[in-house]
Design a protein around this motif. Structure first.
Motif, PDB file in Angstrom:
ATOM      1  N   ASP A  84     -56.278  40.350  45.822  1.00 45.86           N
ATOM      2  CA  ASP A  84     -55.461  41.124  44.886  1.00 45.86           C
ATOM      3  C   ASP A  84     -56.126  41.060  43.511  1.00 45.86           C
ATOM      4  N   LEU A  85     -56.501  42.209  42.995  1.00 46.18           N
ATOM      5  CA  LEU A  85     -57.206  42.291  41.717  1.00 46.18           C
ATOM      6  C   LEU A  85     -56.327  42.836  40.596  1.00 46.18           C
ATOM      7  N   THR A  86     -55.061  43.113  40.878  1.00 46.77           N
ATOM      8  CA  THR A  86     -54.215  43.763  39.879  1.00 46.77           C
ATOM      9  C   THR A  86     -54.015  42.900  38.635  1.00 46.77           C
ATOM     10  N   GLY A  87     -54.216  41.597  38.733  1.00 51.61           N
ATOM     11  CA  GLY A  87     -54.138  40.728  37.560  1.00 51.61           C
ATOM     12  C   GLY A  87     -55.296  40.938  36.589  1.00 51.61           C
ATOM     13  N   LEU A  88     -56.304  41.674  37.010  1.00 48.37           N
ATOM     14  CA  LEU A  88     -57.465  41.963  36.165  1.00 48.37           C
ATOM     15  C   LEU A  88     -57.358  43.323  35.472  1.00 48.37           C
ATOM     16  N   ARG A  89     -56.213  43.939  35.584  1.00 51.71           N
ATOM     17  CA  ARG A  89     -56.029  45.301  35.066  1.00 51.71           C
ATOM     18  C   ARG A  89     -56.347  45.412  33.568  1.00 51.71           C
ATOM     19  N   ALA A  90     -55.786  44.540  32.748  1.00 57.75           N
ATOM     20  CA  ALA A  90     -56.020  44.601  31.297  1.00 57.75           C
ATOM     21  C   ALA A  90     -57.490  44.341  30.971  1.00 57.75           C
ATOM     22  N   LEU A  91     -58.104  43.398  31.663  1.00 59.76           N
ATOM     23  CA  LEU A  91     -59.521  43.108  31.446  1.00 59.76           C
ATOM     24  C   LEU A  91     -60.390  44.292  31.855  1.00 59.76           C
ATOM     25  N   ALA A  92     -60.026  44.965  32.941  1.00 60.92           N
ATOM     26  CA  ALA A  92     -60.773  46.150  33.379  1.00 60.92           C
ATOM     27  C   ALA A  92     -60.674  47.259  32.330  1.00 60.92           C
ATOM     28  N   LEU A  93     -59.505  47.441  31.743  1.00 65.28           N
ATOM     29  CA  LEU A  93     -59.343  48.438  30.674  1.00 65.28           C
ATOM     30  C   LEU A  93     -60.215  48.080  29.468  1.00 65.28           C
ATOM     31  N   GLN A  94     -60.183  46.817  29.077  1.00 63.47           N
ATOM     32  CA  GLN A  94     -60.985  46.360  27.944  1.00 63.47           C
ATOM     33  C   GLN A  94     -62.471  46.579  28.220  1.00 63.47           C
ATOM     34  N   SER A  95     -62.882  46.318  29.439  1.00 64.43           N
ATOM     35  CA  SER A  95     -64.278  46.486  29.822  1.00 64.43           C
ATOM     36  C   SER A  95     -64.696  47.954  29.768  1.00 64.43           C
ATOM     37  N   LEU A  96     -63.862  48.839  30.306  1.00 62.09           N
ATOM     38  CA  LEU A  96     -64.179  50.275  30.240  1.00 62.09           C
ATOM     39  C   LEU A  96     -64.243  50.761  28.798  1.00 62.09           C
TER      40      LEU A  96
END
Length: 141
Positions: A84-96
């Protein structure tokens, strides 16, 4: 740049990264994805295109697990199951956001060819990763 299309897995760097992800133990996969996102988000100088390509692929894997997310490419994306990767959602947004901010090599490279199509794919990922407003969440009744 070994790129053949505008999708997040359509380049040699992302393909190699996905291969390494598949070869990693199941317990290590989330850490590899997190590391790709953190490495990008924490870059303060020029963001290298290869680092950015890995981050876009990692963000796409997170987005694939979000409501409205598209599954990872079955041919170029990872073949092994992911946690489950949904806990990385905010980090993924920051990365993009960092991939698209100056100085970043990848948008500059895309500006020389199909940049509009690539930009739309990144925007789609970004929109999928955005938290849904409370009124748009699924109702159970």
């Amino acid at each position: 740049m070994g790129t053949w299309d505008v999708g997040p897995f359509d380049n040699d760097t992302a393909g190699d990264w996905c291969d390494a992800l598949d070869k990693a133990s199941p317990d290590a996969r989330e850490g590899i994805i997190r590391d790709a996102l953190v490495r990008t988000a924490d870059t303060t100088g020029l963001l290298d295109a290869n680092v950015a390509e890995e981050a876009v692929a990692a963000a796409a894997l997170v987005a694939a697990q979000c409501s409205g997310g598209e599954p990872a490419d079955p041919y170029c994306g990872p073949a092994e199951p992911l946690p489950d990767l949904t806990g990385l959602r905010a980090l993924a947004l920051q990365s993009l956001d960092r991939v698209m901010a100056e100085p970043s090599e990848l948008p500059d490279l895309w500006a020389m060819s199909d940049g509009d199509y690539w930009q739309r794919n990144v925007d789609r990922l970004h929109n999928t990763l955005m938290p849904q407003p409370p009124g748009e969440q699924l109702s159970l009744g």
